[in-house]
Design an enzyme around this catalytic site. Structure first.
Site, PDB file in Angstrom:
ATOM      1  N   CYS A 113      32.909  15.343  -3.914  1.00 54.16           N
ATOM      2  CA  CYS A 113      32.308  16.246  -2.926  1.00 54.16           C
ATOM      3  C   CYS A 113      30.822  16.509  -3.163  1.00 54.16           C
ATOM      4  CB  CYS A 113      33.069  17.567  -2.916  1.00 54.16           C
ATOM      5  SG  CYS A 113      34.811  17.339  -2.591  1.00 54.16           S
ATOM      6  N   HIS A 242      28.878  23.042   0.199  1.00 50.89           N
ATOM      7  CA  HIS A 242      30.044  22.176   0.361  1.00 50.89           C
ATOM      8  C   HIS A 242      31.156  22.986   1.021  1.00 50.89           C
ATOM      9  CE1 HIS A 242      33.331  19.558  -0.242  1.00 50.89           C
ATOM     10  NE2 HIS A 242      33.841  20.195  -1.279  1.00 50.89           N
ATOM     11  N   ASN A 272      37.949  20.104   4.280  1.00 49.78           N
ATOM     12  CA  ASN A 272      37.087  19.542   3.236  1.00 49.78           C
ATOM     13  C   ASN A 272      36.969  18.035   3.454  1.00 49.78           C
ATOM     14  OD1 ASN A 272      35.968  18.544   0.879  1.00 49.78           O
ATOM     15  ND2 ASN A 272      37.256  19.736  -0.502  1.00 49.78           N
TER      16      ASN A 272
HETATM   17  N1  ACO Z   1      51.275  26.921   2.394  1.00 50.25           N
HETATM   18  C1  ACO Z   1      51.962  27.951   1.895  1.00 50.25           C
HETATM   19  N2  ACO Z   1      51.994  28.258   0.577  1.00 50.25           N
HETATM   20  C2  ACO Z   1      51.287  27.458  -0.242  1.00 50.25           C
HETATM   21  C3  ACO Z   1      50.546  26.351   0.202  1.00 50.25           C
HETATM   22  C4  ACO Z   1      50.557  26.093   1.587  1.00 50.25           C
HETATM   23  N3  ACO Z   1      49.861  25.067   2.146  1.00 50.25           N
HETATM   24  N4  ACO Z   1      49.945  25.764  -0.857  1.00 50.25           N
HETATM   25  C5  ACO Z   1      50.294  26.466  -1.938  1.00 50.25           C
HETATM   26  N5  ACO Z   1      51.103  27.491  -1.572  1.00 50.25           N
HETATM   27  C6  ACO Z   1      51.720  28.512  -2.434  1.00 50.25           C
HETATM   28  C7  ACO Z   1      51.822  28.087  -3.872  1.00 50.25           C
HETATM   29  O1  ACO Z   1      52.971  27.320  -4.092  1.00 50.25           O
HETATM   30  C8  ACO Z   1      51.862  29.435  -4.582  1.00 50.25           C
HETATM   31  O2  ACO Z   1      53.179  29.935  -4.490  1.00 50.25           O
HETATM   32  P1  ACO Z   1      53.837  30.729  -5.741  1.00 50.25           P
HETATM   33  O3  ACO Z   1      52.949  31.946  -5.932  1.00 50.25           O
HETATM   34  O4  ACO Z   1      55.197  31.039  -5.257  1.00 50.25           O
HETATM   35  O5  ACO Z   1      53.769  29.781  -6.893  1.00 50.25           O
HETATM   36  C9  ACO Z   1      50.964  30.328  -3.718  1.00 50.25           C
HETATM   37  O6  ACO Z   1      50.880  29.668  -2.440  1.00 50.25           O
HETATM   38  C10 ACO Z   1      49.582  30.541  -4.284  1.00 50.25           C
HETATM   39  O7  ACO Z   1      49.041  29.268  -4.644  1.00 50.25           O
HETATM   40  P2  ACO Z   1      47.607  29.137  -5.292  1.00 50.25           P
HETATM   41  O8  ACO Z   1      47.353  27.706  -5.601  1.00 50.25           O
HETATM   42  O9  ACO Z   1      47.475  30.138  -6.391  1.00 50.25           O
HETATM   43  O10 ACO Z   1      46.692  29.593  -4.062  1.00 50.25           O
HETATM   44  P3  ACO Z   1      45.134  29.836  -4.043  1.00 50.25           P
HETATM   45  O11 ACO Z   1      44.881  31.166  -3.503  1.00 50.25           O
HETATM   46  O12 ACO Z   1      44.481  29.447  -5.339  1.00 50.25           O
HETATM   47  O13 ACO Z   1      44.640  28.783  -2.944  1.00 50.25           O
HETATM   48  C11 ACO Z   1      43.526  26.627  -2.810  1.00 50.25           C
HETATM   49  C12 ACO Z   1      44.831  27.402  -3.145  1.00 50.25           C
HETATM   50  C13 ACO Z   1      43.239  26.866  -1.342  1.00 50.25           C
HETATM   51  C14 ACO Z   1      43.732  25.170  -3.080  1.00 50.25           C
HETATM   52  C15 ACO Z   1      42.368  27.199  -3.651  1.00 50.25           C
HETATM   53  O14 ACO Z   1      42.777  27.274  -4.995  1.00 50.25           O
HETATM   54  C16 ACO Z   1      41.105  26.340  -3.575  1.00 50.25           C
HETATM   55  O15 ACO Z   1      40.434  26.291  -2.561  1.00 50.25           O
HETATM   56  N6  ACO Z   1      40.712  25.715  -4.713  1.00 50.25           N
HETATM   57  C17 ACO Z   1      39.436  24.991  -4.855  1.00 50.25           C
HETATM   58  C18 ACO Z   1      39.274  23.757  -4.031  1.00 50.25           C
HETATM   59  C19 ACO Z   1      37.936  23.089  -4.316  1.00 50.25           C
HETATM   60  O16 ACO Z   1      36.905  23.700  -4.279  1.00 50.25           O
HETATM   61  N7  ACO Z   1      37.936  21.821  -4.678  1.00 50.25           N
HETATM   62  C20 ACO Z   1      36.712  21.171  -5.118  1.00 50.25           C
HETATM   63  C21 ACO Z   1      36.194  20.227  -4.190  1.00 50.25           C
HETATM   64  S1  ACO Z   1      37.351  19.045  -3.637  1.00 50.25           S
HETATM   65  C22 ACO Z   1      36.800  17.461  -4.162  1.00 50.25           C
HETATM   66  O17 ACO Z   1      35.931  17.274  -4.928  1.00 50.25           O
HETATM   67  C23 ACO Z   1      37.540  16.306  -3.628  1.00 50.25           C
END
Ligand code: ACO
Length: 317
Positions: A113, A242, A272
């Site tokens: 990214c 980003h 993304n």
């Molecule tokens: N729908 C419903 N529930 C979901 C989903 C979904 N699509 N995905 C995960 N959950 C659930 C999980 O299973 C978890 O359930 P549990 O509590 O029962 O275990 C709960 O939701 C919370 O999951 P988290 O992963 O803790 O959710 P979070 O608030 O962290 O959001 C996300 C996840 C959106 C992926 C976030 O962590 C994020 O944006 N991370 C960074 C992404 C990023 O910046 N990447 C870098 C660039 S990408 C690249 O370089 C290619």
């Protein structure tokens, strides 16, 4: 010393739109969860289109908008982690050929990214050293080719697209003021595409851990760049980060003390798009009139590797 300028910007998004409502039918998720946690409403998906064809469309438009002739482009660099071919031929060589740019230097870089910010730094160095005059840079990714559409933690996040620009010798005060690119391979396993023998697997991410590191790294990175450049955040016309997650964007924007109006957000429509995310967001601001020649813009990226980077520039000729 010569200065380099980003003289044009363009983007391409494939036609097919995958909405949260459609994803609700594919995996155990909800529009409410996706919007609340990410700010994403839809993403564009390249169904029958190749990565090269998306890169070509963005590159062609960036060239037209630069006002340069094909024979004036003397280098093409493409940032992608989802090329059509494994190892070779490079996307850049394919696009250069299809655009009719002749036998110019053309190569790909891999910085996930952060790809477009890395491209800016490489193109800036080539132009300022005098090695090249006009470099076409393209950030393109087709994450639909490495996303597991049965993994709800990943498939809601990513989309496909391409963005491009031309970096040329500056002819006015509009130029790339500073860039900073960095990496930390020790955290590579938090966001990766595992390889099983000859097969490349689907992208895997420890979202929560990546989230925390992304917010801190992105904030520290831009604060440092502004300080080194002697520019206050209040002077910035547009902040173009980003587009991974609206919560990350808002956190960085607030820590920089920038108003919402100065922050370009396209993650809601495109999700993304990795290396394409920053140039696609820049293109949106260009097409709706917010990004103009002379606008002072701050770019900020974070991605797999880990890689990160920021850039400060006055856009246009
Ligand atoms: N729908 C419903 N529930 C979901 C989903 C979904 N699509 N995905 C995960 N959950 C659930 C999980 O299973 C978890 O359930 P549990 O509590 O029962 O275990 C709960 O939701 C919370 O999951 P988290 O992963 O803790 O959710 P979070 O608030 O962290 O959001 C996300 C996840 C959106 C992926 C976030 O962590 C994020 O944006 N991370 C960074 C992404 C990023 O910046 N990447 C870098 C660039 S990408 C690249 O370089 C290619």
């Amino acid at each position: 010393m010569k200065k380099a300028a980003l003289v044009s910007i363009a983007a391409y998004a494939p036609q097919k739109i995958l909405t949260n409502a459609e994803l609700e039918k594919m995996v155990e998720t909800s529009d409410e969860w996706i919007v609340k946690r990410t700010g994403i409403h839809s993403r564009h998906i390249a169904e029958d289109e190749s990565l090269t064809s998306m890169a070509l469309k963005a590159g062609k438009l960036a060239l037209e908008r630069s006002g340069l002739e094909k024979n004036e482009i003397d280098c093409l660099i493409c940032a992608t982690v989802t090329p059509d071919f494994f190892c070779m031929p490079s996307t850049a060589a394919q696009v250069a050929s299809e655009l009719g740019l002749g036998s110019i230097m053309a190569f790909d870089i891999s910085a996930a990214c952060s790809g477009f910010v890395y491209l800016l730094e490489v193109a800036k160095s080539l132009v300022e050293s005098g090695a090249k005059k006009n470099v076409l840079i393209i950030g393109a990714d087709k994450f639909s080719s490495i996303v597991d559409y049965s993994d709800r933690s990943i498939c809601v996040l990513f989309g496909d697209g391409a963005g491009a620009g031309v970096v040329s010798v500056a002819s006015s005060d509009n130029h790339i003021i500073a860039t900073h690119c960095a990496s930390d391979g020790s955290k590579g396993e938090l966001l990766m595409t595992p390889k099983d023998g000859r097969n490349v697997g689907f992208v895997k991410m420890s979202g929560n851990e990546v989230f925390k590191i992304a917010v801190n790294t992105l904030t520290n990175d831009v604060v440092e760049l502004l300080e080194k450049s002697g520019i206050a955040s209040s002077q910035i016309d547009l902040f173009i980060p980003h587009q991974a997650n609206l919560r990350i964007i808002k956190a960085v924007q607030e820590r920089l003390g920038l108003s919402e109006a100065k922050c370009v957000v396209t993650v809601g429509e495109y999700g993304n798009t990795s290396a394409a995310s920053i140039p696609m967001a820049m293109n949106t601001a260009y097409e709706d009139g917010r990004l103009k020649a002379g606008s002072l813009i701050l770019l900020d990226a974070f991605g797999g590797g880990f890689t990160w980077g920021s850039a400060l520039l006055r856009f246009g000729r």
